[in-house]
Design a protein around this motif. Sequence first.
Motif, mmCIF file in Angstrom:
data_model
loop_
_atom_site.group_PDB
_atom_site.id
_atom_site.type_symbol
_atom_site.label_atom_id
_atom_site.label_comp_id
_atom_site.label_asym_id
_atom_site.label_seq_id
_atom_site.Cartn_x
_atom_site.Cartn_y
_atom_site.Cartn_z
ATOM 1 N N TYR A 364 0.805 -1.130 -0.045
ATOM 2 C CA TYR A 364 -0.054 -0.052 -0.084
ATOM 3 C C TYR A 364 0.851 1.278 0.215
ATOM 4 C CZ TYR A 364 -3.131 3.568 1.579
ATOM 5 O OH TYR A 364 -3.716 4.786 2.081
ATOM 6 N N ARG A 365 1.697 1.267 0.867
ATOM 7 C CA ARG A 365 2.699 2.567 1.057
ATOM 8 C C ARG A 365 3.532 2.816 -0.350
ATOM 9 N NH1 ARG A 365 5.749 1.838 7.029
ATOM 10 N NH2 ARG A 365 3.438 1.882 8.214
ATOM 11 N N SER A 367 2.538 1.883 -3.385
ATOM 12 C CA SER A 367 1.528 2.388 -4.083
ATOM 13 C C SER A 367 1.576 3.719 -4.105
ATOM 14 C CB SER A 367 0.259 1.701 -4.194
ATOM 15 O OG SER A 367 0.409 0.380 -4.288
ATOM 16 N N GLN A 368 1.467 4.425 -2.829
ATOM 17 C CA GLN A 368 1.386 5.888 -2.598
ATOM 18 C C GLN A 368 2.577 6.374 -3.259
ATOM 19 O OE1 GLN A 368 0.363 5.681 1.557
ATOM 20 N NE2 GLN A 368 -0.828 7.081 1.179
ATOM 21 N N ARG A 370 4.782 5.577 -5.497
ATOM 22 C CA ARG A 370 4.733 5.554 -6.995
ATOM 23 C C ARG A 370 3.688 6.299 -7.476
ATOM 24 N NH1 ARG A 370 7.832 1.444 -8.776
ATOM 25 N NH2 ARG A 370 7.959 -0.374 -7.322
ATOM 26 N N GLU A 371 2.696 6.791 -6.776
ATOM 27 C CA GLU A 371 1.713 7.775 -7.373
ATOM 28 C C GLU A 371 2.518 9.240 -7.230
ATOM 29 O OE1 GLU A 371 -1.781 7.721 -5.053
ATOM 30 O OE2 GLU A 371 -2.391 6.029 -5.994
ATOM 31 N N MET A 372 3.297 9.403 -6.171
ATOM 32 C CA MET A 372 4.041 10.725 -6.006
ATOM 33 C C MET A 372 4.999 11.002 -6.879
ATOM 34 S SD MET A 372 3.662 10.899 -1.986
ATOM 35 C CE MET A 372 2.032 10.796 -0.916
ATOM 36 N N TYR A 373 5.864 9.761 -7.172
ATOM 37 C CA TYR A 373 7.318 9.934 -7.827
ATOM 38 C C TYR A 373 6.879 9.376 -9.203
ATOM 39 C CZ TYR A 373 10.149 10.749 -3.753
ATOM 40 O OH TYR A 373 10.619 11.606 -2.665
ATOM 41 N N GLY A 374 6.039 8.729 -9.688
ATOM 42 C CA GLY A 374 5.724 8.293 -10.873
ATOM 43 C C GLY A 374 6.780 7.399 -11.439
ATOM 44 N N SER A 375 7.368 7.446 -12.548
ATOM 45 C CA SER A 375 8.329 6.540 -13.354
ATOM 46 C C SER A 375 9.664 7.063 -12.557
ATOM 47 C CB SER A 375 8.424 6.700 -14.676
ATOM 48 O OG SER A 375 8.699 8.275 -15.314
#
Length: 396
Positions: A364-365, A367-368, A370-375
């Motif tokens: 879960y963390r 995933s968060q 990756r949303e913030m940093y992206g690629s």
Amino acid sequence: MSSANNSPDLEGFRLPKSVAAAMRAGLAPVAEHTVAAVVHEVPAYAEVFTGGTGRTIERAVELALGGFLELTAGADAGTPLGPALDGAYALGRGEARSGRSMDALLAAYRVGARIAWRELSGIAALGHLPSGEMARFAEFLFAYIDQLSALSVAGHADELATTGRVREHYLERLAHGLLTGANPDDLAAAAERASWEPPRSLTAVIVPEARARGVLVRLDPRTLQAVEDVPEGRMTVLLVPDAEGRSRPSLVGALLGADAVVGPARPWTRARSSYLRTQRAVRLGLRPTGRSPLDTEQRLADLVLRSDVEALEDLRAQVLAPLDALRPGPRAKLVETLRSWLLHHGRREEIAADLFVHPQTVRYRMSQLREMYGSRLEDPTTVLELTIALGSADPG
């Protein structure tokens, strides 16, 4: 040195003129026999007293005994003994310069006293010197030779003190040259002047000045030292020879309890590099723990990460900027997870064990994040920057 003041008291003793004249006439063979006995009985002089040197020593012995006989004939005390006493003092200094201890020279004096007495007493007996006068003559002869040996001891000690101070000065200059990064040719010349055999490597160690003496007795006797003033107080810098590889643990062990900082081993002409490493460690606040010294070889990552504190803080702010909008609590958890993810190369089970959370929590963390940093989390440059930023103290 006053020769007259150091003369034996011969007041009231005079050799008959005929006996003194016979002794003077026989001084050359007495000197020759004395030197021959010394060469035979004192191995250290077997080669030194051969050839021209042996004849020079014979003349010196003849001169010394001749001056003594002048006194026994009633000459002024200051004149005949001056050259002999000065010569004895110079002889002791020469022995020190030659690297010999006083043992050989004192043995030579003992042999010389025995041979001189045997030869001169034989001449005195032929001249019918009464037994009481013979005893007096023996007393003063041996007192005179004792005095010569004492002056040689003084000359030896004075020379050692002088040369010791000179060599210490040269060693200090060599240490200064090493710490300031003098060029190799100048360092080689300085080492030669100081009679210091260059080692393969030198390792810089800094210790509080008050502890240096206790440390030095446990180190290689070739260790160089210098005193430096730093904000923490006066520190002694030691340059320890050949303490690399398998020898390093022995050096570290010798520094237990000394509050020391140990640099890396470097080729001896590059000792400044080791010294600068110790300085940097102290400046960055790295300190020994307990009784163990601070071994900079074990703290390389800290040295790299702390080399520019402001740059590190700027890097942290830059790479953690995507988390700035979070409240402190959630932000801290994600930073903690990101650090563990980097440390364990993304292996979820190991990250969960490290953080004491369920693997699903890790998922879960991440995933968060990756949303913030992206690629960017797949970009090697970003991964390197995150590793450096999170590799030391908690950025908060």
